[in-house]
Scaffold this motif. Structure first.
Motif, PDB file in Angstrom:
ATOM      1  N   ALA A   1       0.833  -1.205   0.000  1.00  0.00           N
ATOM      2  CA  ALA A   1       0.000   0.000   0.000  1.00  0.00           C
ATOM      3  C   ALA A   1       0.869   1.257   0.000  1.00  0.00           C
ATOM      4  CB  ALA A   1      -0.918   0.005   1.229  1.00  0.00           C
ATOM      5  N   ILE A   2       1.967   1.207   0.724  1.00  0.00           N
ATOM      6  CA  ILE A   2       2.777   2.410   0.916  1.00  0.00           C
ATOM      7  C   ILE A   2       3.430   2.861  -0.388  1.00  0.00           C
ATOM      8  CG2 ILE A   2       4.797   3.312   2.158  1.00  0.00           C
ATOM      9  CD1 ILE A   2       3.972   1.349   4.481  1.00  0.00           C
ATOM     10  N   VAL A   3       3.860   1.925  -1.218  1.00  0.00           N
ATOM     11  CA  VAL A   3       4.456   2.304  -2.508  1.00  0.00           C
ATOM     12  C   VAL A   3       3.454   3.059  -3.375  1.00  0.00           C
ATOM     13  CG1 VAL A   3       5.483   1.468  -4.645  1.00  0.00           C
ATOM     14  CG2 VAL A   3       6.234   0.506  -2.472  1.00  0.00           C
ATOM     15  N   PRO A   4       2.283   2.508  -3.666  1.00  0.00           N
ATOM     16  CA  PRO A   4       1.359   3.305  -4.487  1.00  0.00           C
ATOM     17  C   PRO A   4       0.897   4.591  -3.805  1.00  0.00           C
ATOM     18  CG  PRO A   4       0.327   1.232  -3.791  1.00  0.00           C
ATOM     19  CD  PRO A   4       1.785   1.132  -3.469  1.00  0.00           C
ATOM     20  N   LEU A   5       0.774   4.599  -2.491  1.00  0.00           N
ATOM     21  CA  LEU A   5       0.414   5.848  -1.808  1.00  0.00           C
ATOM     22  C   LEU A   5       1.466   6.929  -2.074  1.00  0.00           C
ATOM     23  CD1 LEU A   5      -0.919   4.449   1.603  1.00  0.00           C
ATOM     24  CD2 LEU A   5      -2.159   6.062   0.137  1.00  0.00           C
ATOM     25  N   ASN A   6       2.713   6.525  -2.221  1.00  0.00           N
ATOM     26  CA  ASN A   6       3.797   7.487  -2.427  1.00  0.00           C
ATOM     27  C   ASN A   6       4.136   7.753  -3.883  1.00  0.00           C
ATOM     28  OD1 ASN A   6       5.459   8.413   0.158  1.00  0.00           O
ATOM     29  ND2 ASN A   6       4.620   6.381   0.578  1.00  0.00           N
ATOM     30  N   LEU A   7       3.955   6.756  -4.741  1.00  0.00           N
ATOM     31  CA  LEU A   7       4.509   6.868  -6.093  1.00  0.00           C
ATOM     32  C   LEU A   7       3.485   6.883  -7.222  1.00  0.00           C
ATOM     33  CD1 LEU A   7       7.263   6.501  -4.783  1.00  0.00           C
ATOM     34  CD2 LEU A   7       7.782   4.683  -6.398  1.00  0.00           C
ATOM     35  N   SER A   8       2.260   6.459  -6.944  1.00  0.00           N
ATOM     36  CA  SER A   8       1.329   6.276  -8.074  1.00  0.00           C
ATOM     37  C   SER A   8       0.735   7.577  -8.574  1.00  0.00           C
ATOM     38  CB  SER A   8       0.191   5.340  -7.668  1.00  0.00           C
ATOM     39  OG  SER A   8      -0.726   6.026  -6.818  1.00  0.00           O
TER      40      SER A   8
ATOM     41  N   SER B   1       3.067 -15.346  -6.037  1.00  0.00           N
ATOM     42  CA  SER B   1       2.136 -14.892  -4.994  1.00  0.00           C
ATOM     43  C   SER B   1       2.358 -13.455  -4.571  1.00  0.00           C
ATOM     44  CB  SER B   1       2.306 -15.746  -3.734  1.00  0.00           C
ATOM     45  OG  SER B   1       1.894 -17.044  -3.969  1.00  0.00           O
ATOM     46  N   TRP B   2       3.646 -13.068  -4.411  1.00  0.00           N
ATOM     47  CA  TRP B   2       3.903 -11.749  -3.839  1.00  0.00           C
ATOM     48  C   TRP B   2       3.561 -10.630  -4.802  1.00  0.00           C
ATOM     49  CZ3 TRP B   2       4.095 -10.857   1.088  1.00  0.00           C
ATOM     50  CH2 TRP B   2       4.338 -11.960   1.932  1.00  0.00           C
ATOM     51  N   SER B   3       3.897 -10.794  -6.063  1.00  0.00           N
ATOM     52  CA  SER B   3       3.517  -9.746  -7.025  1.00  0.00           C
ATOM     53  C   SER B   3       1.997  -9.704  -7.199  1.00  0.00           C
ATOM     54  CB  SER B   3       4.235  -9.954  -8.352  1.00  0.00           C
ATOM     55  OG  SER B   3       4.206 -11.290  -8.756  1.00  0.00           O
ATOM     56  N   GLN B   4       1.342 -10.856  -7.081  1.00  0.00           N
ATOM     57  CA  GLN B   4      -0.128 -10.855  -7.140  1.00  0.00           C
ATOM     58  C   GLN B   4      -0.712 -10.035  -5.999  1.00  0.00           C
ATOM     59  OE1 GLN B   4      -0.909 -15.127  -7.210  1.00  0.00           O
ATOM     60  NE2 GLN B   4      -1.946 -14.911  -9.180  1.00  0.00           N
ATOM     61  N   LYS B   5      -0.195 -10.246  -4.802  1.00  0.00           N
ATOM     62  CA  LYS B   5      -0.700  -9.491  -3.649  1.00  0.00           C
ATOM     63  C   LYS B   5      -0.438  -7.997  -3.820  1.00  0.00           C
ATOM     64  CE  LYS B   5      -0.432 -13.073  -0.146  1.00  0.00           C
ATOM     65  NZ  LYS B   5       0.011 -13.496   1.177  1.00  0.00           N
ATOM     66  N   SER B   6       0.752  -7.672  -4.320  1.00  0.00           N
ATOM     67  CA  SER B   6       1.093  -6.261  -4.517  1.00  0.00           C
ATOM     68  C   SER B   6       0.126  -5.622  -5.510  1.00  0.00           C
ATOM     69  CB  SER B   6       2.527  -6.130  -5.035  1.00  0.00           C
ATOM     70  OG  SER B   6       3.449  -6.662  -4.110  1.00  0.00           O
ATOM     71  N   HIS B   7      -0.153  -6.342  -6.588  1.00  0.00           N
ATOM     72  CA  HIS B   7      -1.061  -5.828  -7.622  1.00  0.00           C
ATOM     73  C   HIS B   7      -2.455  -5.580  -7.048  1.00  0.00           C
ATOM     74  CE1 HIS B   7      -4.093  -6.782 -10.852  1.00  0.00           C
ATOM     75  NE2 HIS B   7      -3.459  -5.754 -11.390  1.00  0.00           N
ATOM     76  N   LYS B   8      -2.934  -6.538  -6.280  1.00  0.00           N
ATOM     77  CA  LYS B   8      -4.283  -6.412  -5.733  1.00  0.00           C
ATOM     78  C   LYS B   8      -4.389  -5.203  -4.792  1.00  0.00           C
ATOM     79  CE  LYS B   8      -7.893  -8.917  -3.328  1.00  0.00           C
ATOM     80  NZ  LYS B   8      -8.144  -9.897  -2.269  1.00  0.00           N
ATOM     81  N   GLU B   9      -3.405  -5.053  -3.926  1.00  0.00           N
ATOM     82  CA  GLU B   9      -3.463  -3.963  -2.941  1.00  0.00           C
ATOM     83  C   GLU B   9      -3.341  -2.589  -3.617  1.00  0.00           C
ATOM     84  OE1 GLU B   9      -4.160  -4.275   0.174  1.00  0.00           O
ATOM     85  OE2 GLU B   9      -3.398  -2.517   1.234  1.00  0.00           O
ATOM     86  N   ALA B  10      -2.523  -2.501  -4.645  1.00  0.00           N
ATOM     87  CA  ALA B  10      -2.328  -1.207  -5.321  1.00  0.00           C
ATOM     88  C   ALA B  10      -3.620  -0.689  -5.930  1.00  0.00           C
ATOM     89  CB  ALA B  10      -1.245  -1.333  -6.390  1.00  0.00           C
ATOM     90  N   GLY B  11      -4.526  -1.616  -6.242  1.00  0.00           N
ATOM     91  CA  GLY B  11      -5.803  -1.217  -6.836  1.00  0.00           C
ATOM     92  C   GLY B  11      -6.618  -0.280  -5.956  1.00  0.00           C
ATOM     93  N   ARG B  12      -6.281  -0.200  -4.671  1.00  0.00           N
ATOM     94  CA  ARG B  12      -6.973   0.748  -3.787  1.00  0.00           C
ATOM     95  C   ARG B  12      -6.612   2.198  -4.097  1.00  0.00           C
ATOM     96  NH1 ARG B  12      -8.844  -1.826   0.766  1.00  0.00           N
ATOM     97  NH2 ARG B  12      -8.012  -3.927   1.055  1.00  0.00           N
ATOM     98  N   TYR B  13      -5.443   2.390  -4.716  1.00  0.00           N
ATOM     99  CA  TYR B  13      -4.903   3.752  -4.838  1.00  0.00           C
ATOM    100  C   TYR B  13      -4.596   4.176  -6.263  1.00  0.00           C
ATOM    101  CZ  TYR B  13      -4.142   2.165  -0.112  1.00  0.00           C
ATOM    102  OH  TYR B  13      -4.339   1.628   1.121  1.00  0.00           O
ATOM    103  N   ALA B  14      -4.587   3.204  -7.177  1.00  0.00           N
ATOM    104  CA  ALA B  14      -4.133   3.499  -8.531  1.00  0.00           C
ATOM    105  C   ALA B  14      -4.840   2.549  -9.496  1.00  0.00           C
ATOM    106  CB  ALA B  14      -2.611   3.299  -8.621  1.00  0.00           C
ATOM    107  N   GLN B  15      -4.684   2.859 -10.784  1.00  0.00           N
ATOM    108  CA  GLN B  15      -5.163   1.928 -11.802  1.00  0.00           C
ATOM    109  C   GLN B  15      -4.070   0.865 -11.951  1.00  0.00           C
ATOM    110  OE1 GLN B  15      -5.619   3.659 -15.697  1.00  0.00           O
ATOM    111  NE2 GLN B  15      -6.072   1.656 -16.613  1.00  0.00           N
ATOM    112  N   ALA B  16      -4.279  -0.269 -11.301  1.00  0.00           N
ATOM    113  CA  ALA B  16      -3.242  -1.310 -11.250  1.00  0.00           C
ATOM    114  C   ALA B  16      -3.447  -2.278 -12.404  1.00  0.00           C
ATOM    115  CB  ALA B  16      -3.300  -2.031  -9.917  1.00  0.00           C
ATOM    116  N   ARG B  17      -2.521  -2.241 -13.360  1.00  0.00           N
ATOM    117  CA  ARG B  17      -2.639  -3.076 -14.566  1.00  0.00           C
ATOM    118  C   ARG B  17      -1.648  -4.235 -14.522  1.00  0.00           C
ATOM    119  NH1 ARG B  17      -2.277   2.290 -18.328  1.00  0.00           N
ATOM    120  NH2 ARG B  17      -0.070   1.924 -17.832  1.00  0.00           N
TER     121      ARG B  17
END
Lengths: 364, 364
Positions: free
Chosen positions: B82-89, B101-117
């Motif tokens: 969450a902190i990366v997209p909050l700061n960089l997106s 698994s880990w990149s999947q989780k990162s992708h899912k969480e980023a969707g709260r703050y950005a258009q995660a493709r």
């Protein structure tokens, strides 16, 4: 055990020497597992036992009712300043009681997520008094009321938690009890959520304790990071992300130490005696001064001043030479500050008072 | 020093015994201060030296260029999701390479703050291959590209970081290097931000390392919690909130240990040899199997399977009895997993291979 210096740090703060000795002894091999606690998978049986016992012991010590969840988190009090409104504000209005630096910071941060209002403030007395609950302006629409029940920097403590119901409010009370948790009992009937960084009275920095009533879970804003969503943390037994395992272990050892001392009632008795010793001395002195109103004085954090502040450096150097450590006051208040957390024995307070007397004589 | 078991945990993971011994010896008194490191004010001189040396040593070990900030944070990899997209997106679009698994989780969480493709994915091979950079669909509007450069659970590692510029993109590359940081050099010319939980290769759980190029600071969304705003953390030397002081100290001891071993180039040499030993054995065996494509295989995390999975429990019990600990695979993949971080000596891998051979014979 050789004599250790007395460490008056406001946090990270002194730990019981017994806890440190156990931790040192178990560092390479916890209970025959061949692993340091910090080398264990958090999902394994051994760490499972450690965290379960830590929670059970804390619940027993603080008499936490079953309808409260105990969460072991990360990010400290300043992290919770955002995490609480992300979870509890529902984007609505929140009322803050301003009693010093920490509640001010909490109020400011909450403004990112909610309509953060000031229900009361002691700013007019430079944070040396307690705003009387009867005067608090709590809105009927308040999602919660935030109170810092002990202000570490200003040395102001609420010796009774407010009964919001009696004040005509149904809002849950949120307390930041970082710097006096486990120093006295908590009246959970008046609390919705309590949070605290561990580094004053519970263990090392890097662990944050959250105790939250179950009915307050499940209302996080969509922008709340998953790792800081109380519902997610609770559903995963504080293991949604890898918890700070070694810090939890050390907190657990501290809880066991507290039990051996006689529990929280005994700690409160000692803390009352320790604080009285120092305040009584300061109040009788014309050389030292504490500026907090007597009924508002913290048992944990005692800021004091030399009437002649040009002697501050000499005072601190002499204290250091006697093994009385970390007495310098917070930069925003100045002067001195003695923090008398659970790990500080009354002998340490006596040694401080003895030194203060002698320093005064030498300066005469 | 008595022989310790070999601990193959994926994290929290084995620490160098030398580091644990130093920590145990200094537990009650760090360098004559009379304080444990965990009892020191984070603002004091002693801890100031500890954190400054830890940062300097890490910069030297990883050859981190001056235009990158080193941040010591809390919340782990899942917090950073969450902190990366909050700061960089900047609330815009972000491209993810899905490799496990880990990149999947990162992708899912980023969707709260950005258009995660999704720019690329290896889901069609059950996360056993590397999506070739030439095939990545990176948008011209991508605020950054996220890559998990070593997937702890699936055992997939990028052995070269992609050159996004050569792929026609000006977006900064964000890498989650939690589980292979300090196991090999990093080509910082290709990186904008790298983050990692400490609990695999750097120290205990509860510390998160962020290395971020200065020009990426200062663009956080207004809803970013202050304690997790990279600019705020950088401006305060990782002390906006109380840092996890003891975890930083242990990471610092680990950095000194790495220097004594010969630095990252030497660790890489050892890690190549350790991984080759285990993979070669598995590949020659008809009893065990690794399912990851050879060019995608992680040096750090080696998942493997017994062809006859009914023998899993017997395999694990025999391993435990021989002092080969925490070999059970992640529940989402099953089977076994041997994590060979820096603290695992080649003797530990030899002991594992010996046991695997013997177990196979016994089952014949």
């Amino acid at each position: 055990m050789t004599a250790r210096p007395y460490n008056f740090s406001a946090g990270p703060a002194a730990m019981p020497a017994e806890v440190l000795e156990i931790a040192a002894g178990e560092m390479l091999d916890w209970h025959g597992t061949g692993m340091s606690v910090m080398e264990m998978s958090h999902r394994g049986k051994a760490f499972g036992e450690i965290i379960a016992r830590a929670e059970a012991d804390l619940r027993s010590l603080l008499a936490i009712p079953a309808q409260f969840k105990v969460l072991f988190m990360q990010g400290g009090g300043l992290g919770e300043n955002a995490i609480v409104p992300l979870n509890l504000s529902r984007g609505g209005a929140v009322d803050f009681v301003i009693s010093g630096s920490w509640s001010q910071k909490s109020h400011k941060e909450a403004g990112r997520y909610a309509q953060a209002r000031v229900a009361a403030s002691n700013a007019d007395t430079k944070h040396t008094t307690l705003p009387a609950p009867a005067s608090w302006a709590i809105g009927g629409d308040a999602q919660y009321v935030h109170l810092c029940s002990n202000e570490t920097i200003h040395g102001v403590e609420f010796h009774e938690l407010p009964d919001l119901k009696a004040l005509g409010s149904d809002a849950p009370l949120v307390i930041d009890f970082s710097s006096h948790v486990a120093s006295r009992p908590v009246d959970w009937s008046r609390v919705g959520l309590a949070f605290g960084g561990a580094q004053k009275n519970l263990g090392p920095a890097g662990l944050t304790l959250v105790v939250v009533r179950e009915d307050l879970l499940g209302h996080a804003l969509p922008i709340c990071p998953s790792a800081f969503n109380y519902q997610t943390v609770a559903d995963n037994g504080s293991m949604y992300n890898t918890p700070p395992t070694y810090a939890i272990y050390l907190a657990g050892l501290t809880f066991q130490w507290l039990q051996r001392q006689g529990g929280i009632a005994e700690m409160e008795r000692r803390n009352i005696a320790k604080a009285a010793l120092l305040y009584d001395f300061i109040d009788r002195s014309a050389f030292y001064e504490n500026r907090v109103a007597p009924e508002a004085r913290s048992r944990m954090n005692i800021p004091f001043f030399l009437q002649d502040e040009s002697r501050n450096e000499a005072f601190l150097a002499g204290a250091q030479a006697r093994g009385l450590l970390q007495l310098k006051g917070h930069k925003s208040v100045g002067g001195m500050r003695a923090s008398l957390y659970n790990a500080m024995p009354i002998e340490g307070v006596r040694a401080l008072v003895d030194y203060m007397q002698q320093f005064e004589k030498e300066m005469a």
